[in-house]
Design a protein around this motif. Structure first.
Motif, PDB file in Angstrom:
ATOM      1  N   GLU A  18       0.791  -1.237   0.000  1.00 52.27           N
ATOM      2  CA  GLU A  18       0.000   0.000   0.000  1.00 52.27           C
ATOM      3  C   GLU A  18       0.829   1.296   0.000  1.00 52.27           C
ATOM      4  N   ARG A  21       2.438   1.503  -3.601  1.00 50.84           N
ATOM      5  CA  ARG A  21       1.622   1.245  -4.792  1.00 50.84           C
ATOM      6  C   ARG A  21       1.489   2.457  -5.712  1.00 50.84           C
ATOM      7  N   PRO A  22       1.195   3.660  -5.211  1.00 46.13           N
ATOM      8  CA  PRO A  22       1.074   4.798  -6.133  1.00 46.13           C
ATOM      9  C   PRO A  22       2.351   5.044  -6.947  1.00 46.13           C
ATOM     10  N   ALA A  23       3.505   4.953  -6.308  1.00 46.48           N
ATOM     11  CA  ALA A  23       4.767   5.168  -7.024  1.00 46.48           C
ATOM     12  C   ALA A  23       5.048   4.031  -8.010  1.00 46.48           C
ATOM     13  N   LEU A  25       2.740   2.184  -9.586  1.00 49.77           N
ATOM     14  CA  LEU A  25       1.837   2.365 -10.721  1.00 49.77           C
ATOM     15  C   LEU A  25       2.247   3.555 -11.583  1.00 49.77           C
ATOM     16  N   ALA A  26       2.770   4.604 -10.967  1.00 49.70           N
ATOM     17  CA  ALA A  26       3.254   5.763 -11.725  1.00 49.70           C
ATOM     18  C   ALA A  26       4.443   5.371 -12.603  1.00 49.70           C
ATOM     19  N   ARG A  29       3.113   3.465 -15.537  1.00 44.38           N
ATOM     20  CA  ARG A  29       2.495   4.415 -16.470  1.00 44.38           C
ATOM     21  C   ARG A  29       3.565   5.169 -17.277  1.00 44.38           C
TER      22      ARG A  29
END
Length: 89
Positions: A18, A21-23, A25-26, A29
């Motif tokens: 958790e 996760r944002p980093a 997924l970035a 992308r």
């Protein structure tokens, strides 16, 4: 030819990922938008790893060095292998 990066994850990856996760997924992308990554996703039920398809082995190796999941110990092993695609979209 494409190249597949496969990850093996720690058993409790869903709980531990958790904060990262944002980093993660970035980063996925970023490589996708640059045309260096074609597909990515977790595998298994429960999740035990991931497969990420790259356009070249250097992109895959570079990704591993930058991935927050690797840098924070969520990946126990990884492999980069050529994928000799016979047919696809």
């Amino acid at each position: 030819m494409l190249h597949v990066l496969s990850y093996d994850y720690v058993p409790d990856v869903l709980e531990r990922r958790e904060p990262f996760r944002p980093a993660h997924l970035a980063l996925i992308r970023e490589y996708f938008e640059a045309g260096r990554l074609r597909l990515a996703g977790a595998i298994g039920e429960p999740v035990r790893g991931a497969l990420i398809v790259f356009t070249d082995p250097d992109a895959a190796a570079e990704f591993v060095l930058r991935d927050p999941y690797v840098l924070n110990g969520l990946v126990t092993a990884h492999r980069i292998e050529p994928w000799h695609v016979v047919i696809g979209a």
